[in-house]
Scaffold this active site. Structure first.
Site, PDB file in Angstrom:
ATOM      1  N   GLU A 109      11.106 -25.695  19.454  1.00 16.94           N
ATOM      2  CA  GLU A 109      11.777 -24.432  19.130  1.00 16.94           C
ATOM      3  C   GLU A 109      12.332 -23.794  20.393  1.00 16.94           C
ATOM      4  O   GLU A 109      11.748 -23.937  21.459  1.00 16.94           O
ATOM      5  CB  GLU A 109      10.777 -23.468  18.499  1.00 16.94           C
ATOM      6  CG  GLU A 109      10.207 -23.949  17.191  1.00 16.94           C
ATOM      7  CD  GLU A 109       9.341 -22.869  16.568  1.00 16.94           C
ATOM      8  OE1 GLU A 109       9.901 -21.959  15.968  1.00 16.94           O
ATOM      9  OE2 GLU A 109       8.116 -22.938  16.722  1.00 16.94           O
TER      10      GLU A 109
ATOM     11  N   LYS B 209       7.221 -23.652  21.951  1.00 14.33           N
ATOM     12  CA  LYS B 209       8.170 -22.537  21.909  1.00 14.33           C
ATOM     13  C   LYS B 209       8.985 -22.576  23.190  1.00 14.33           C
ATOM     14  O   LYS B 209       8.535 -23.116  24.201  1.00 14.33           O
ATOM     15  CB  LYS B 209       7.422 -21.208  21.867  1.00 14.33           C
ATOM     16  CG  LYS B 209       6.423 -21.092  20.730  1.00 14.33           C
ATOM     17  CD  LYS B 209       7.076 -20.556  19.492  1.00 14.33           C
ATOM     18  CE  LYS B 209       6.090 -20.388  18.356  1.00 14.33           C
ATOM     19  NZ  LYS B 209       6.716 -20.465  17.044  1.00 14.33           N
TER      20      LYS B 209
ATOM     21  N   ARG C 180       0.812  -1.223   0.000  1.00  8.44           N
ATOM     22  CA  ARG C 180       0.000   0.000   0.000  1.00  8.44           C
ATOM     23  C   ARG C 180       0.839   1.263   0.000  1.00  8.44           C
ATOM     24  O   ARG C 180       0.451   2.278  -0.555  1.00  8.44           O
ATOM     25  CB  ARG C 180      -0.900   0.009   1.237  1.00  8.44           C
ATOM     26  CG  ARG C 180      -2.076  -0.928   1.071  1.00  8.44           C
ATOM     27  CD  ARG C 180      -2.983  -0.789   2.280  1.00  8.44           C
ATOM     28  NE  ARG C 180      -3.366  -2.117   2.734  1.00  8.44           N
ATOM     29  CZ  ARG C 180      -3.840  -2.384   3.934  1.00  8.44           C
ATOM     30  NH1 ARG C 180      -3.968  -1.433   4.822  1.00  8.44           N
ATOM     31  NH2 ARG C 180      -4.177  -3.610   4.255  1.00  8.44           N
TER      32      ARG C 180
ATOM     33  N   HIS D 287       5.895 -24.436   4.511  1.00 10.73           N
ATOM     34  CA  HIS D 287       7.328 -24.494   4.195  1.00 10.73           C
ATOM     35  C   HIS D 287       7.978 -25.793   4.672  1.00 10.73           C
ATOM     36  O   HIS D 287       9.026 -26.185   4.169  1.00 10.73           O
ATOM     37  CB  HIS D 287       8.075 -23.252   4.721  1.00 10.73           C
ATOM     38  CG  HIS D 287       8.382 -23.274   6.185  1.00 10.73           C
ATOM     39  ND1 HIS D 287       7.469 -22.941   7.139  1.00 10.73           N
ATOM     40  CD2 HIS D 287       9.514 -23.586   6.862  1.00 10.73           C
ATOM     41  CE1 HIS D 287       8.020 -23.043   8.334  1.00 10.73           C
ATOM     42  NE2 HIS D 287       9.264 -23.437   8.199  1.00 10.73           N
TER      43      HIS D 287
ATOM     44  N   HIS E  49       2.332 -28.026  10.003  1.00  7.75           N
ATOM     45  CA  HIS E  49       3.626 -28.713   9.918  1.00  7.75           C
ATOM     46  C   HIS E  49       3.600 -30.138  10.501  1.00  7.75           C
ATOM     47  O   HIS E  49       4.060 -31.080   9.879  1.00  7.75           O
ATOM     48  CB  HIS E  49       4.710 -27.918  10.643  1.00  7.75           C
ATOM     49  CG  HIS E  49       4.827 -26.500  10.177  1.00  7.75           C
ATOM     50  ND1 HIS E  49       4.565 -26.106   8.884  1.00  7.75           N
ATOM     51  CD2 HIS E  49       5.182 -25.361  10.829  1.00  7.75           C
ATOM     52  CE1 HIS E  49       4.751 -24.802   8.771  1.00  7.75           C
ATOM     53  NE2 HIS E  49       5.122 -24.327   9.931  1.00  7.75           N
TER      54      HIS E  49
ATOM     55  N   LYS F  50       0.561 -19.528   4.679  1.00  7.32           N
ATOM     56  CA  LYS F  50      -0.113 -19.967   5.896  1.00  7.32           C
ATOM     57  C   LYS F  50      -0.104 -18.854   6.942  1.00  7.32           C
ATOM     58  O   LYS F  50       0.743 -17.973   6.823  1.00  7.32           O
ATOM     59  CB  LYS F  50       0.544 -21.238   6.440  1.00  7.32           C
ATOM     60  CG  LYS F  50       1.894 -20.970   7.139  1.00  7.32           C
ATOM     61  CD  LYS F  50       2.351 -22.115   7.951  1.00  7.32           C
ATOM     62  CE  LYS F  50       1.884 -22.102   9.360  1.00  7.32           C
ATOM     63  NZ  LYS F  50       2.563 -21.203  10.307  1.00  7.32           N
TER      64      LYS F  50
ATOM     65  N   ASP G 232      -0.883 -22.883  14.619  1.00  9.41           N
ATOM     66  CA  ASP G 232       0.332 -22.401  13.962  1.00  9.41           C
ATOM     67  C   ASP G 232       1.231 -23.563  13.530  1.00  9.41           C
ATOM     68  O   ASP G 232       1.862 -23.512  12.477  1.00  9.41           O
ATOM     69  CB  ASP G 232       1.082 -21.492  14.951  1.00  9.41           C
ATOM     70  CG  ASP G 232       2.325 -20.857  14.347  1.00  9.41           C
ATOM     71  OD1 ASP G 232       2.231 -20.359  13.215  1.00  9.41           O
ATOM     72  OD2 ASP G 232       3.384 -20.855  15.008  1.00  9.41           O
TER      73      ASP G 232
ATOM     74  N   LYS H 128      11.234 -28.633   2.935  1.00 10.06           N
ATOM     75  CA  LYS H 128      12.508 -29.026   3.555  1.00 10.06           C
ATOM     76  C   LYS H 128      12.945 -30.352   2.945  1.00 10.06           C
ATOM     77  O   LYS H 128      12.151 -31.296   2.882  1.00 10.06           O
ATOM     78  CB  LYS H 128      12.336 -29.188   5.072  1.00 10.06           C
ATOM     79  CG  LYS H 128      12.129 -27.862   5.812  1.00 10.06           C
ATOM     80  CD  LYS H 128      11.998 -28.123   7.311  1.00 10.06           C
ATOM     81  CE  LYS H 128      11.530 -26.898   8.073  1.00 10.06           C
ATOM     82  NZ  LYS H 128      12.583 -25.991   8.473  1.00 10.06           N
TER      83      LYS H 128
HETATM   84  C1  BG6 Z   1       6.182 -21.147  11.089  1.00 12.65           C
HETATM   85  C2  BG6 Z   1       5.467 -20.780  12.359  1.00 12.65           C
HETATM   86  O1  BG6 Z   1       5.295 -21.659  10.153  1.00 12.65           O
HETATM   87  O2  BG6 Z   1       7.177 -22.114  11.380  1.00 12.65           O
HETATM   88  C3  BG6 Z   1       6.439 -20.224  13.384  1.00 12.65           C
HETATM   89  O3  BG6 Z   1       4.483 -19.800  12.064  1.00 12.65           O
HETATM   90  C4  BG6 Z   1       7.555 -21.223  13.611  1.00 12.65           C
HETATM   91  O4  BG6 Z   1       5.788 -19.961  14.609  1.00 12.65           O
HETATM   92  C5  BG6 Z   1       8.176 -21.670  12.292  1.00 12.65           C
HETATM   93  O5  BG6 Z   1       8.531 -20.591  14.412  1.00 12.65           O
HETATM   94  C6  BG6 Z   1       9.156 -22.814  12.502  1.00 12.65           C
HETATM   95  O6  BG6 Z   1       9.801 -23.094  11.289  1.00 12.65           O
HETATM   96  P1  BG6 Z   1      11.240 -23.777  11.269  1.00 12.65           P
HETATM   97  O7  BG6 Z   1      11.508 -24.023   9.827  1.00 12.65           O
HETATM   98  O8  BG6 Z   1      12.175 -22.806  11.899  1.00 12.65           O
HETATM   99  O9  BG6 Z   1      11.116 -25.042  12.080  1.00 12.65           O
END
Ligand code: BG6
Length: 483
Positions: free
Chosen positions: A210, A334, A44, A172, A234, A142, A229, A176
């Site tokens: 994480e 997390k 924007r 994503h 994932h 996502k 999330d 991988k």
């Molecule tokens: C994302 C989540 O899709 O994946 C994040 O929204 C998360 O919260 C991340 O931290 C983790 O991805 P990776 O590749 O670092 O394991």
């Protein structure tokens, strides 16, 4: 490969700057971007092209893995354009139309790197202005929706402009390299598939841990929570890869047909099962890298009374002939002790133990597929200890993929972007798969909303709450690393 125009909505956003543009920069350096291609950042803000290029340069310097220099920067910059447009203002969208005019023969990719609440609003003017050619592709980031109803609505709105074969829903994790290893392992070798079922496999664990806190992206994570999330996409993707039936070929539809059957066969977690088979927690103060860290409720941008979970563990069951009675334990969180993503398949004990002692060694064979921090495959077997009569001990057969192939894996984002350019849908999620995943996730959230409204805590820097160990411990197992 055909030249493309990649129209990047959210072109100045965090994801575009941190991931997508540096990924395109690296593919450009690798000579993978066809001549005459363009990347049109759309946002924007009223930015000049120069100001946009300066921002992109900064992010490529920071995230381009040291590859940025003036010459390379200048050659990448020649691909880049900036268009200021607001999908909510029909007139301003004409600017996008004008930049694309006369290039109908070039593959058009509309990359929606915005929140999914804006997808319909962007697709609508794309449809109205007629800039979506029959060969165009749309990429959806996502998280897509917040539940079955909202995801269904967004998918339906996108479908008014794009056919399903044109829609690339990104996760994503599917990009991988390591996530594709289980596929190669299962279907490229005779060894595992005959044992890949109940009767041979005892249980499966999937962990995505994480060290980062949930507060770094502030309220965005808070509106989503670990279940939506991470688990909804994932972890369920990893589960699908481990649990699906062999596809008839490596073709996108054959692969995606089999993947869809897994979430559809997941036993619903409803009623009392939600409390018995799931654990939901929030991190509290603790330590990370030897330093004290604050709890989730103290993170900037996080409401002090939020009930969003930062940790989930659950037991999933798949109602099929192959998997009846085999539990799948999933956990993600997390601010855990280490950044580790792994799938651990534990096989059954041998039916008759001939090596003495009252019982055999418990479930000795394990296959660990390591996704992070490095791609690895480890098969734990029992072997005879040298110099002893017949004493068996567990030993690991390990394969570190980067070392064995003397090649670093391709970044997930680069891989997926190039798949979109090539028109390869294999690693993208279909609409029905989303519906099936949300149908399984929604009742868990409803159960929590009724009975587990205030998540208890776990110490930052730990491996999560004791309740997570108890969840798997009740069945006589332990998380990998807790053995
Ligand atoms: C994302 C989540 O899709 O994946 C994040 O929204 C998360 O919260 C991340 O931290 C983790 O991805 P990776 O590749 O670092 O394991």
């Amino acid at each position: 490969m055909q030249a493309f125009d990649l129209v990047l909505f959210g072109g100045t956003g965090d994801l575009a700057m941190r991931k997508l543009l540096p990924a395109l920069f690296r593919r450009h350096l690798a000579g993978q971007i066809p001549a005459d291609s363009r990347v049109l950042g759309v946002a924007r803000g009223a930015l000049s092209r120069e100001a946009y290029l300066a921002r992109v340069e900064q992010s490529c310097r920071q995230f381009g893995e040291g590859a940025f220099d003036a010459t390379r920067g200048a050659s990448f910059a020649s691909l880049l354009h900036y268009v200021s447009a607001d999908a909510r203002q029909p007139d301003s969208f004409g600017a996008v139309q004008a930049v694309l005019a006369g290039r109908e023969a070039v593959t058009r990719i509309f990359f929606l790197s915005t929140t999914s609440a804006r997808f319909a609003g962007i697709c609508d003017p794309i449809g109205r202005t007629g800039i979506a050619t029959p060969d165009s592709r749309v990429v959806l980031e996502k998280p897509l929706g917040q539940d079955l109803a909202s995801a269904g609505q967004i998918n339906a709105q996108v479908a008014t402009v794009f056919a399903e074969r044109q829609i690339y829903r990104i996760d994503h994790y599917l990009g991988k390299e390591a996530v594709q290893n289980p596929i190669a392992l299962r279907f490229g070798n005779l060894l595992f598939e005959p044992l890949w079922r109940r009767g041979s496999i005892r249980h499966v664990q999937i962990t995505v841990a994480e060290t980062l806190g949930g507060g770094s992206r502030g309220s965005l994570f808070d509106q989503t929570g670990a279940l939506r999330d991470m688990v909804q996409n994932h972890l369920l993707q990893l589960l699908c890869i481990i649990a699906r039936e062999p596809p008839t070929s490596n073709e996108a539809n054959a692969i995606r047909d089999e993947k869809l059957k897994v979430p559809r066969a997941l036993r619903p977690l409803t009623g009392a099962d939600v409390l018995a088979k799931t654990v939901r927690r929030q991190y509290r103060t603790g330590a990370a890298d030897g330093k004290p860290v604050i709890g989730y409720l103290q993170e900037a941008g996080v409401p002090a009374d939020t009930t969003t979970e930062t940790f989930v563990a659950l037991k999933a069951e798949i109602d099929t002939w192959r998997w009846a009675g085999v539990p799948f334990y999933l956990r993600t969180g997390k601010r855990l002790q280490e950044k580790v993503s792994e799938i651990v398949v534990t096989f059954d004990e041998v039916p008759h133990w001939i090596f003495g002692g009252a019982t055999g060694l418990p479930s000795p064979n394990r296959l660990r597929i390591g996704l992070q921090p490095c791609d690895s495959i480890t098969l734990t077997i029992l072997a005879k200890k040298p110099r002893e009569v017949m004493t068996l001990q567990a030993v690991d057969l390990s394969l570190y993929l980067a070392a064995s192939f003397k090649a670093q894996p391709l970044d997930a984002c680069e891989r997926l972007l190039m798949d979109v350019v090539k028109g390869n849908l294999t690693l993208f999620r279909r609409r029905h798969e989303f519906d099936a995943a949300w149908s399984w996730i929604d009742p868990i959230r409803e159960g929590w909303a009724r009975h587990d409204t205030d998540p208890k805590g776990y110490a930052a820097g730990s491996w999560g709450p004791a309740a997570s160990s108890a969840l798997i411990g009740r069945d006589g197992f332990a998380w990998n690393g807790e053995l």
